[in-house]
Design an enzyme around this catalytic site. Structure first.
Site, PDB file in Angstrom:
ATOM      1  N   TYR A  49       6.243  10.329 -27.879  1.00 51.72           N
ATOM      2  CA  TYR A  49       7.498   9.791 -28.417  1.00 51.72           C
ATOM      3  C   TYR A  49       7.605  10.074 -29.913  1.00 51.72           C
ATOM      4  CZ  TYR A  49       4.483   5.814 -29.685  1.00 51.72           C
ATOM      5  OH  TYR A  49       3.475   5.023 -30.179  1.00 51.72           O
ATOM      6  N   HIS A  83      -3.745   2.809 -26.164  1.00 46.73           N
ATOM      7  CA  HIS A  83      -4.302   1.862 -27.135  1.00 46.73           C
ATOM      8  C   HIS A  83      -5.425   1.047 -26.482  1.00 46.73           C
ATOM      9  CE1 HIS A  83      -1.024   2.098 -30.183  1.00 46.73           C
ATOM     10  NE2 HIS A  83      -0.332   2.523 -29.138  1.00 46.73           N
ATOM     11  N   ARG A  88       4.276  11.097 -31.852  1.00 46.81           N
ATOM     12  CA  ARG A  88       2.978  10.646 -31.356  1.00 46.81           C
ATOM     13  C   ARG A  88       2.681  11.377 -30.061  1.00 46.81           C
ATOM     14  NH1 ARG A  88       0.172   6.336 -32.510  1.00 46.81           N
ATOM     15  NH2 ARG A  88      -1.395   7.946 -32.354  1.00 46.81           N
ATOM     16  N   TYR A 116       7.710   1.938 -24.750  1.00 47.46           N
ATOM     17  CA  TYR A 116       6.931   0.730 -24.513  1.00 47.46           C
ATOM     18  C   TYR A 116       7.805  -0.368 -23.932  1.00 47.46           C
ATOM     19  CZ  TYR A 116       3.132   2.641 -27.313  1.00 47.46           C
ATOM     20  OH  TYR A 116       2.113   3.409 -27.795  1.00 47.46           O
TER      21      TYR A 116
END
Lengths: 241, 200
Positions: free
Chosen positions: A152, A167, A162, A113
């Site tokens: 990740y 999202h 994950r 991210y």
């Protein structure tokens, strides 16, 4: 941008989530769910005006003009598999939710991210920030251009992974229709190992968080394409005449 | 008619983008950062800390506020007095917590209003989202100024009596000439510690 939709009836009936749809907490291997989740019973309340209403002109505060995450500017194309992500926001009666604010954020193709808290040893992409915000149109539709996110590992003692996921944060016409959720990709074996997706007890509810891949020709052949509908809480006490 | 099942909630996670926030998102007195503040009502600062089990601060929690305007109206068709609602007041704002778990909103003291369930005392709804919260947490805060209205509020009455004081904000002096209120949110603890929360 057209910012005003014709008046329409808005949901005024909000039932508790049906059984099996809400995640079962706390989650083994996700330590924060053990320290953050309220321990005392939640207080059941009637729905009064303050719960049934919500901001209808949120676009005035939150600019809804960011639908292309795949290019940061001319010639600055993100790394990864270019992806078109679209779908509809519906209420429980299947009516499109017009003018809903849809926020999307995700990891880059390497599963990292663009966020100061994510210090994992995976490359950042100088051409990818990974967040966008749009408003749904009259048909309740949203669409983003982005890239397929990477998987990740979760940095806990017994690491788990994950799967690639996106999202979503949706602000609909009521504070009780507010929804924060995640979307998964079809056919990925990692979905079955994901402790977050697997925390949803009902198998059909899990499946409803998995997008459907559509033919790239539907979006112009330059992108792989996924479609995903999201259902917000809300029904109508009074049937329409 | 066949109903669709609502989509499941998931955690907002630790990575809700900071780039989603703009100046003024936590200022309810303005429609947006560039707008003039509304001229109705009393502007206040609302501050607090979000803590987890053991009283430790929660970093990067997302808080969303929703409230009526200074006269207790909502700019929404389900308010019979929508046409009288303050046109310069959206009623919504968003903040995030820093490393010490602190958040802040600038807003108005909301008005009370009559509802089918009874007269609602002035209150602000707060949703808390963050890593470790698979579902959002719903709080409502009241003001010490309105003890009589609070005592009659049909939702506050549902909170066990010994816990009610925990959702009444605490006056915390003045700043920039504005009254400051403090509202700490303790997500998880024993019955004396934990903030009373409502079902979604």
């Amino acid at each position: 941008m057209d910012t005003n939709f014709p008046p329409q009836p808005l949901p005024d009936r909000f039932e508790p989530f049906p059984e099996g749809i809400e995640p079962a907490v706390p989650i083994e291997g996700y330590p924060n769910t053990w320290t953050h989740t309220p321990a005392q019973p939640l207080i059941r309340r009637p729905v009064t005006r303050t719960e049934a209403t919500g901001p209808l002109e949120l676009w005035r505060k939150l600019p809804c003009d960011e639908s292309n995450l795949a290019a940061l500017g001319p010639g600055r194309i993100a790394q990864g598999q270019l992806m078109h992500m679209s779908g509809r926001i519906l209420d429980e009666e299947g009516r499109p939710v017009r003018g809903a604010v849809v926020e999307l954020w995700q990891a880059n193709a390497a599963g990292r991210y663009y966020h100061p808290i994510d210090q994992r040893d995976a490359p950042l992409d100088p051409n990818f920030v990974g967040n966008g915000r749009v408003r749904t149109d009259e048909g309740g539709r949203y669409a983003f251009f982005t890239i397929k996110p990477g998987a990740y590992p979760v940095p806990v003692k017994d690491t788990w992974w994950r799967p690639p996921h996106v999202h979503f944060s949706i602000l609909g016409p009521s504070s009780l229709s507010r929804l924060v959720t995640q979307m998964y990709f079809p056919g990925d074996p990692m979905n079955e190992w994901d402790r977050i997706l697997q925390s949803i007890p009902d198998a059909a509810a899990q499946q409803r968080l998995i997008a459907r891949q559509t033919h790239p020709a539907e979006v112009g052949d330059g992108w792989i394409a996924f479609t995903h509908d999201i259902v917000l809480r809300g029904r109508y006490a009074t049937p329409e005449a | 008619m066949d109903l669709l099942a609502p989509s499941s909630q998931h955690t907002i996670g630790p990575f809700f983008p900071r780039t989603f926030f703009s100046d003024g998102d936590n200022d309810l007195t303005r429609l947006h950062a560039g707008a003039e503040p509304t001229r109705r009502g009393e502007t206040i600062l609302l501050r607090g800390r979000v803590t987890k089990e053991g009283g430790f601060p929660c970093i990067n929690m997302i808080l969303e506020a929703w409230q009526a305007d200074a006269e207790g109206r909502f700019n929404h068709p389900q308010d019979p007095e929508q046409h009288l609602a303050d046109p310069d007041f959206l009623g919504w704002g968003r903040a995030w917590t820093d490393a010490e778990g602190r958040y802040e909103f600038r807003t108005l003291v909301p008005g009370g209003y009559d509802d089918l369930a009874g007269r609602r005392a002035p209150h602000i709804n707060l949703s808390v989202m963050g890593a470790g919260l698979m579902r959002r947490v719903l709080a409502a805060l009241y003001f010490p100024d309105f003890a009589k209205a609070n005592a009659a509020d049909p939702l506050l009455k549902l909170v066990p009596e010994g816990r009610r004081h925990k959702i009444v904000a605490v006056p915390d002096g003045k700043e920039e000439g504005l009254r400051v209120f403090r509202f700490d949110i303790h997500l998880r603890g024993n019955v004396e510690e934990e903030t009373p929360f409502f079902e979604d």
